[in-house]
Design an enzyme around this catalytic site. Structure first.
Site, short mmCIF file in Angstrom:
data_model
loop_
_atom_site.label_atom_id
_atom_site.label_comp_id
_atom_site.label_asym_id
_atom_site.label_seq_id
_atom_site.Cartn_x
_atom_site.Cartn_y
_atom_site.Cartn_z
N SER A 141 3.14 -2.16 10.38
CA SER A 141 4.58 -2.20 10.64
C SER A 141 5.22 -3.55 10.28
O SER A 141 6.13 -4.01 10.97
CB SER A 141 4.89 -1.82 12.09
OG SER A 141 4.47 -0.49 12.34
N HIS A 182 -9.55 1.17 4.31
CA HIS A 182 -8.33 1.31 5.11
C HIS A 182 -8.62 2.22 6.30
O HIS A 182 -9.42 3.15 6.19
CB HIS A 182 -7.21 1.89 4.23
CG HIS A 182 -5.88 1.86 4.92
ND1 HIS A 182 -5.50 2.84 5.81
CD2 HIS A 182 -4.87 0.97 4.87
CE1 HIS A 182 -4.30 2.54 6.28
NE2 HIS A 182 -3.89 1.41 5.73
N LYS A 198 0.18 4.26 -0.33
CA LYS A 198 -0.44 5.46 0.27
C LYS A 198 -0.21 6.68 -0.62
O LYS A 198 -0.17 6.55 -1.84
CB LYS A 198 0.07 5.67 1.70
CG LYS A 198 -0.11 4.40 2.54
CD LYS A 198 0.04 4.63 4.01
CE LYS A 198 -0.16 3.31 4.73
NZ LYS A 198 -0.22 3.42 6.17
N GLU A 210 -7.08 4.62 7.50
CA GLU A 210 -6.88 6.05 7.22
C GLU A 210 -8.09 6.63 6.49
O GLU A 210 -8.44 7.79 6.69
CB GLU A 210 -5.58 6.24 6.41
CG GLU A 210 -4.36 6.08 7.30
CD GLU A 210 -3.13 5.49 6.62
OE1 GLU A 210 -3.04 5.53 5.39
OE2 GLU A 210 -2.25 4.96 7.35
N ASN A 256 0.87 -1.17 0.00
CA ASN A 256 0.00 0.00 0.00
C ASN A 256 0.91 1.22 0.00
O ASN A 256 1.49 1.57 1.02
CB ASN A 256 -0.88 -0.05 1.26
CG ASN A 256 -1.69 1.23 1.44
OD1 ASN A 256 -1.77 2.06 0.55
ND2 ASN A 256 -2.28 1.38 2.62
N GLY A 301 2.18 2.21 10.84
CA GLY A 301 3.15 3.30 10.76
C GLY A 301 3.79 3.68 12.07
O GLY A 301 4.43 4.72 12.20
N GLU A 307 -5.74 -5.05 10.32
CA GLU A 307 -4.73 -4.04 10.60
C GLU A 307 -5.08 -3.32 11.90
O GLU A 307 -5.90 -2.39 11.89
CB GLU A 307 -4.67 -3.01 9.46
CG GLU A 307 -4.32 -3.60 8.13
CD GLU A 307 -3.68 -2.56 7.20
OE1 GLU A 307 -2.55 -2.77 6.80
OE2 GLU A 307 -4.32 -1.53 6.92
P1 PGA Z 1 2.66 0.28 7.71
O1 PGA Z 1 1.21 0.50 7.03
O2 PGA Z 1 3.22 -1.00 7.14
O3 PGA Z 1 3.45 1.48 7.32
O4 PGA Z 1 2.43 0.18 9.19
C1 PGA Z 1 0.35 -0.59 6.80
C2 PGA Z 1 -0.92 -0.10 6.18
O5 PGA Z 1 -1.40 0.99 6.54
O6 PGA Z 1 -1.51 -0.77 5.30
#
Ligand code: PGA
Length: 252
Positions: free
Chosen positions: A213, A95, A11, A97, A9, A173, A167
């Site tokens: 992460s 997601h 982003k 976000e 992803n 993140g 997730e």
């Molecule tokens: P990350 O993000 O690996 O940077 O923690 C995962 C995601 O949001 O899909």
């Protein structure tokens, strides 16, 4: 046996030129890798270039979101057929976000999941609890709400085509991954929910990714969970060596 699926992803990172560089690097690093389904999800603006570069390769690609309507006066939105037209096979939906910053709900997630399936896209449906929800013992309730709400009204046949990404929001993140035991516990729970909704046969076949992460040095331990079938990778998917290593470490 469920085939592992690793999705990147990206982003809101990578101009189309930067995307091309990344995807060309991945293509050569991951050439011939067939034991894992590999997917990248660039921003909309880079999909066309990425699609060209990935033609005939073993790497699939998709979008990070889409709208559910066919077309119309929806300024700023992107329709399912616009992304299938670019050859996308996947679309990340719901997601955290999007839920947090863009007010997506189980209802909008459900509409998008149905639209994705209608257009032959594999939806990667994201579910997961926030830190305060975990701390107050609500993890299972939240995950149940997301899974039941997001997949509501699907036929068994459609449910088989879905990928779920668990997730935990507190792990995204932050550098703080769920422990393999915490991840497996929730994945097992999600599989049991799918069993109640769609029957054992379907639940035993649906792939459930972990996200939050994921890095080359923790993916193997996470993938050891019997109900964990891959990863949705954010930060580490922006680096050729890291993402390629995550793919290699995910082989069963
Ligand atoms: P990350 O993000 O690996 O940077 O923690 C995962 C995601 O949001 O899909």
């Amino acid at each position: 046996m469920r085939k592992p699926i690793i999705a990147g992803n990206w982003k809101m990172y990578k101009t189309s030129g930067e995307a091309l560089e990344l995807v060309n690097g991945l293509k050569s690093e991951l050439k011939g890798e067939s034991a894992v389904d590999i997917v990248v999800c660039p921003p909309f603006t880079a999909i066309a270039k990425v699609a060209d570069a990935l033609k005939g390769s073993n790497i699939g690609y998709g979008a990070q979101d889409m709208y559910w309507e066919e077309e119309g006066a929806f300024t700023g939105e992107v329709a399912p057929k616009m992304i299938t037209d670019l050859g996308c096979g996947y679309c990340i939906i719901g997601h955290s976000e999007r839920r947090t910053y863009f007010h997506e709900t189980n209802d909008t997630v459900n509409k998008k999941v149905k639209a994705a399936l209608k257009h032959g896209l594999t939806p990667i449906v994201c579910v997961g609890e926030r830190l305060e929800e975990r701390d107050s013992g609500k993890t299972f309730d939240v995950v149940k709400d997301h899974v039941e709400g997001g997949l509501s009204g699907l036929t068994k046949e459609d449910a088989l085509k879905v990928v779920i990404a668990y997730e935990p929001v507190w792990a995204i993140g932050t550098g703080r991954t769920a422990t393999p035991e915490q991840a497996q516990e929730v994945h097992k729970y999600i599989r049991s929910l799918l069993g109640k909704m769609f029957g054992e046969e379907v639940s035993s076949k649906v792939r459930i990714q972990y996200g939050g992460s994921v890095k080359p040095d923790n993916v193997k331990a996470i993938m050891a969970g019997p109900d964990i079938d891959g990863a949705l990778v954010g930060g580490a998917s922006l680096n050729v060596k890291d993402f390629a290593e995550i793919v290699r470490q995910s082989k069963r």
